[in-house]
Design an enzyme around this catalytic site. Structure first.
Site, PDB file in Angstrom:
ATOM      1  N   ARG A   3       0.842  -1.214   0.000  1.00  0.00           N
ATOM      2  CA  ARG A   3       0.000   0.000   0.000  1.00  0.00           C
ATOM      3  C   ARG A   3       0.873   1.259   0.000  1.00  0.00           C
ATOM      4  O   ARG A   3       0.480   2.294  -0.536  1.00  0.00           O
ATOM      5  CB  ARG A   3      -0.998  -0.017   1.159  1.00  0.00           C
ATOM      6  CG  ARG A   3      -0.379  -0.062   2.510  1.00  0.00           C
ATOM      7  CD  ARG A   3      -1.359  -0.592   3.573  1.00  0.00           C
ATOM      8  NE  ARG A   3      -0.610  -0.966   4.760  1.00  0.00           N
ATOM      9  CZ  ARG A   3      -0.594  -0.272   5.886  1.00  0.00           C
ATOM     10  NH1 ARG A   3      -1.323   0.824   6.007  1.00  0.00           N
ATOM     11  NH2 ARG A   3       0.130  -0.652   6.904  1.00  0.00           N
TER      12      ARG A   3
ATOM     13  N   GLU B 275     -19.454   4.258   1.399  1.00  0.00           N
ATOM     14  CA  GLU B 275     -18.791   3.542   0.307  1.00  0.00           C
ATOM     15  C   GLU B 275     -19.671   3.360  -0.915  1.00  0.00           C
ATOM     16  O   GLU B 275     -19.167   3.187  -2.025  1.00  0.00           O
ATOM     17  CB  GLU B 275     -18.292   2.182   0.809  1.00  0.00           C
ATOM     18  CG  GLU B 275     -17.187   2.260   1.863  1.00  0.00           C
ATOM     19  CD  GLU B 275     -17.687   2.644   3.255  1.00  0.00           C
ATOM     20  OE1 GLU B 275     -18.916   2.647   3.484  1.00  0.00           O
ATOM     21  OE2 GLU B 275     -16.842   2.955   4.117  1.00  0.00           O
TER      22      GLU B 275
ATOM     23  N   PHE C 242     -14.902  -3.303   2.557  1.00  0.00           N
ATOM     24  CA  PHE C 242     -15.898  -2.251   2.316  1.00  0.00           C
ATOM     25  C   PHE C 242     -15.993  -1.917   0.821  1.00  0.00           C
ATOM     26  O   PHE C 242     -17.087  -1.696   0.301  1.00  0.00           O
ATOM     27  CB  PHE C 242     -15.558  -1.005   3.133  1.00  0.00           C
ATOM     28  CG  PHE C 242     -15.325  -1.306   4.594  1.00  0.00           C
ATOM     29  CD1 PHE C 242     -16.191  -2.139   5.305  1.00  0.00           C
ATOM     30  CD2 PHE C 242     -14.220  -0.775   5.264  1.00  0.00           C
ATOM     31  CE1 PHE C 242     -15.969  -2.424   6.652  1.00  0.00           C
ATOM     32  CE2 PHE C 242     -13.994  -1.065   6.612  1.00  0.00           C
ATOM     33  CZ  PHE C 242     -14.865  -1.885   7.302  1.00  0.00           C
TER      34      PHE C 242
ATOM     35  N   HIS D  18      -5.719  -3.887   2.832  1.00  0.00           N
ATOM     36  CA  HIS D  18      -6.107  -4.686   3.989  1.00  0.00           C
ATOM     37  C   HIS D  18      -6.965  -5.886   3.586  1.00  0.00           C
ATOM     38  O   HIS D  18      -7.881  -6.283   4.300  1.00  0.00           O
ATOM     39  CB  HIS D  18      -6.826  -3.834   5.043  1.00  0.00           C
ATOM     40  CG  HIS D  18      -5.955  -2.731   5.600  1.00  0.00           C
ATOM     41  ND1 HIS D  18      -5.481  -1.704   4.828  1.00  0.00           N
ATOM     42  CD2 HIS D  18      -5.471  -2.519   6.836  1.00  0.00           C
ATOM     43  CE1 HIS D  18      -4.733  -0.899   5.574  1.00  0.00           C
ATOM     44  NE2 HIS D  18      -4.712  -1.362   6.795  1.00  0.00           N
TER      45      HIS D  18
ATOM     46  N   ASP E 171      -7.754  -6.274  14.065  1.00  0.00           N
ATOM     47  CA  ASP E 171      -9.109  -5.727  13.920  1.00  0.00           C
ATOM     48  C   ASP E 171     -10.152  -6.838  13.867  1.00  0.00           C
ATOM     49  O   ASP E 171     -11.334  -6.596  14.086  1.00  0.00           O
ATOM     50  CB  ASP E 171      -9.212  -4.876  12.650  1.00  0.00           C
ATOM     51  CG  ASP E 171      -8.656  -3.478  12.861  1.00  0.00           C
ATOM     52  OD1 ASP E 171      -8.547  -3.060  14.037  1.00  0.00           O
ATOM     53  OD2 ASP E 171      -8.333  -2.816  11.868  1.00  0.00           O
TER      54      ASP E 171
ATOM     55  N   ARG F 204      -1.846  -5.625   3.769  1.00  0.00           N
ATOM     56  CA  ARG F 204      -1.434  -4.617   4.726  1.00  0.00           C
ATOM     57  C   ARG F 204       0.051  -4.769   5.064  1.00  0.00           C
ATOM     58  O   ARG F 204       0.743  -3.789   5.274  1.00  0.00           O
ATOM     59  CB  ARG F 204      -2.263  -4.790   6.004  1.00  0.00           C
ATOM     60  CG  ARG F 204      -1.889  -3.835   7.092  1.00  0.00           C
ATOM     61  CD  ARG F 204      -2.743  -4.054   8.332  1.00  0.00           C
ATOM     62  NE  ARG F 204      -2.518  -2.963   9.269  1.00  0.00           N
ATOM     63  CZ  ARG F 204      -1.490  -2.919  10.101  1.00  0.00           C
ATOM     64  NH1 ARG F 204      -0.597  -3.880  10.114  1.00  0.00           N
ATOM     65  NH2 ARG F 204      -1.338  -1.883  10.925  1.00  0.00           N
TER      66      ARG F 204
END
Ligand SMILES: Cc1ncc(C[n+]2csc(CCOP(=O)(O)OP(=O)(O)O)c2C)c(N)n1
Lengths: 309, 278
Positions: free
Chosen positions: A7, A55, A80, A106, A114, A164
């Site tokens: 990323r 989103e 998302f 991610h 998470d 990630r």
């Protein structure tokens, strides 16, 4: 070995793209720091648009901007981007074939602490099923940059899946990335391991271990999940005793699914799928999760033994 | 922009209604109720307001129109044909295999369609994106979007509304075809959308409420909306679903079915009479 999160490579690539092409705009949904689109925001604030935590509208805004001739890059977490906004992607972007690039981060179970709500183990299956859509899973910072450049230069909807974690540099700067072309990283004629994303590094480690047992595994980094590099996959099926697919994703409908679909029609061969066994991820240290959920180097080795037995 | 008198625009609205029913009849399916309710709005947009070039449908500086209530496209198709975007014969291939006029708008099939829609709630987001994109590129074109009132139940509409106000999109004008009916009944029965003006105001929009069958009122409200600065504008146009055909007016049952031979005959007779009385 130096490592860099894909990323971050994406954020850097966006800034370079932005310098070259004023038509490149970036949209995010309140995750710019995590997805690294913040780098673009810092460089070109007038070309960065936050959709807020919305989103569905994020996808619609990108569609509308693309309809005026811009090249929107859209980022948020994979779960998302591809699930909250999927019908918007499908009907407002893919169906009208608008030039929008969704680069989600991610993905997989790497968002460890998470927990499963923030992980994405279904996105490849979902995005791959949508017509007009190119699906790319870079494995290192170099292929990430090259994939971003390639989709910017190729008209049409694209989905780039990023994780990630920090990744090693598997490729040299002069690597010739081409949409729809995989890379054979190791030669071998006993079996083939086809991996994508952060599992490519693990596939190489597994191949090293197997070599100690005199098992020579061919390793392919498929890079593009759609369109498939059919030639490379069929050749592997013909030249080796079977295929192990390795993905940080459900074994249903993603890389493993795509390869089974191709081979069952064109060259039936044994395929074992390493990935999440139709279950959600979990919470905790991502490396430990990989062990717990069957995404470790050992799971690939075990699959190789099963295949050759 | 073409300049037409109020009487001409009203007459064109009646003509659109006749065309729409003939189209739906030949298609044997489609949505008459919400197509008839928007006839005056579409007439004013396509024969007076929109800065568009039929001979160059993709002209970058054109105004955009997004039919967010995509199922209402027959009126849009009829208006586009009348403006010369494609031959009138195409209208009677509506919804047929190989036709350039699918059941819901497709920007890649039909000259003059700016956005593919049909999934309710999505068109307005794209319209907001267009308004942003046009502003970013320094173009002074405007974006107009037509929404259904049932459509406003989609959460995405309000995400889009929030974004349009946040980005101060004074180049965006939304019009609501407020006929109070959807498929399963009235908004009040299915899911109340009131207080509507208050909602839009609370979301940061400039709000006007008008009679959506009054051509002068539509003209005035659009002119007013164009003058608004620093915020998007919405026109809540009160309309009658099925307007102009006695047996279709205010009937939820006429949301999505085509008239039979007999019904078409009666409907056209009524519409022609109304048009004459104009
Ligand atoms: C997302 C989505 N859900 C459901 C539908 C099916 N549908 C088509 S028209 C309609 C009712 C629309 O009512 P309204 O917005 O008030 O339009 P109008 O009455 O003006 O025709 C529904 C539910 C759809 N097209 N899109």
């Amino acid at each position: 070995m130096t490592r860099l999160a894909n990323r971050i490579a994406y954020g850097e690539a966006l800034v370079e793209l932005g310098r070259r092409d004023p038509k490149v705009v970036v949209l995010d949904a309140d995750l710019a720091k995590a997805t690294q689109t913040d780098r673009f925001r810092q460089a070109f604030p007038e070309r960065f648009f936050n959709a807020g935590i919305a989103e569905q509208n994020l996808m619609g805004l990108a569609a509308g901007m693309a309809a005026t001739g811009l090249i929107p890059f859209v980022s948020t977490f994979a779960v998302f981007a591809t699930m909250r906004g999927v019908e918007q992607f499908r009907n407002s972007i893919a169906y009208p074939n608008l030039n929008v690039k969704v680069v989600a981060t991610h993905a997989g179970i790497e968002n460890g602490p998470d927990g499963a709500s923030h992980q994405s183990v279904e996105d490849l299956a979902i995005m791959r099923a949508i017509p007009n859509t190119t699906v790319i899973v870079p494995s290192d910072p170099i292929t990430t940059k090259k994939a971003v450049e390639a989709v910017a230069q190729t008209y049409g909807p694209a989905y780039i899946r990023l994780g990630r974690a920090e990744m090693p540099f598997l490729y040299a700067e002069d690597f010739q990335f081409e949409i729809g072309k995989g890379a054979q990283l190791r030669d071998g004629y006993d079996l083939t391991i086809i991996a994508v994303g952060n599992m490519v590094e693990k596939a190489l480690l597994a191949a090293d271990e197997l070599a100690k047992e005199r098992i020579r595994a061919r390793v392919i980094d498929l890079l593009t999940v759609k369109p498939l590099d059919e030639e490379l996959i069929l050749k592997a099926a013909q030249e080796t005793r079977g295929i192990i697919t390795v993905e940080n994703h459900s074994i249903l409908g993603g890389l493993g699914g795509a390869i089974c679909e191709l081979l069952s029609e064109r060259y039936p061969a044994r395929v074992l799928r390493v990935g999440l066994q139709d279950r959600f991820g979990g919470c905790g240290n991502p490396e430990l999760l990989h062990e717990e959920l069957g995404l470790s180097v050992d799971s690939i080795i075990a699959a190789a033994h099963r295949l050759l037995k | 922009m073409t300049t037409r008198s109020v009487t001409e625009l009203q007459d064109l609205a009646w003509e659109l209604r006749e065309t729409v029913l003939q189209m739906l009849h030949s298609a044997r399916s489609g949505h008459p109720g919400g197509s008839l309710s928007s006839a005056e709005i579409m007439s004013v947009l396509y024969f007076h307001v929109l800065n568009i070039k039929p001979e160059d449908p993709k002209w970058p500086e054109r105004d955009r129109f997004v039919m967010s209530k995509g199922h209402g496209c027959p009126t849009l198709y009829a208006a586009l044909a009348k403006r010369g975007f494609f031959p009138t014969e195409e209208l009677f291939k509506l919804r047929q295999n190989g036709s350039i006029l699918p059941g819901h708008p497709d920007m890649n099939k039909t000259p003059g369609i700016d956005m593919s829609t049909g999934s309710l709630g999505q068109g307005i987001s794209a319209a907001v994106g267009m308004a942003l994109g046009l502003k970013y590129q320094g173009l002074s074109s405007r974006v107009y979007a037509l929404l259904g009132c049932g459509e406003l139940q989609e959460g995405q509409v309000w995400e889009a509304a929030m974004a349009a106000a946040h980005y101060k999109l004074d180049n965006l004008i939304a019009i609501i075809d407020y006929n109070r009916l959807q498929i399963d009944g009235t908004n009040a029965e299915v899911m109340e959308v009131e207080p509507l003006a208050d909602k839009w105001r609370a979301f940061g929009w400039h709000v006007q409420e008008i009679d959506g069958h009054n051509v002068q009122a539509i003209l005035d409200s659009i002119e007013q909306a164009q003058k608004v600065q620093g915020q998007p504008a919405v026109i809540i146009a009160r309309t009658v679903k099925g307007k102009g055909v006695s047996f279709m007016e205010n009937q939820a049952g006429w949301h999505g079915k085509a008239p039979s031979d007999e019904e078409l005959k009666q409907a056209l007779a009524e519409l022609r009479q109304r048009r004459m009385q104009q």
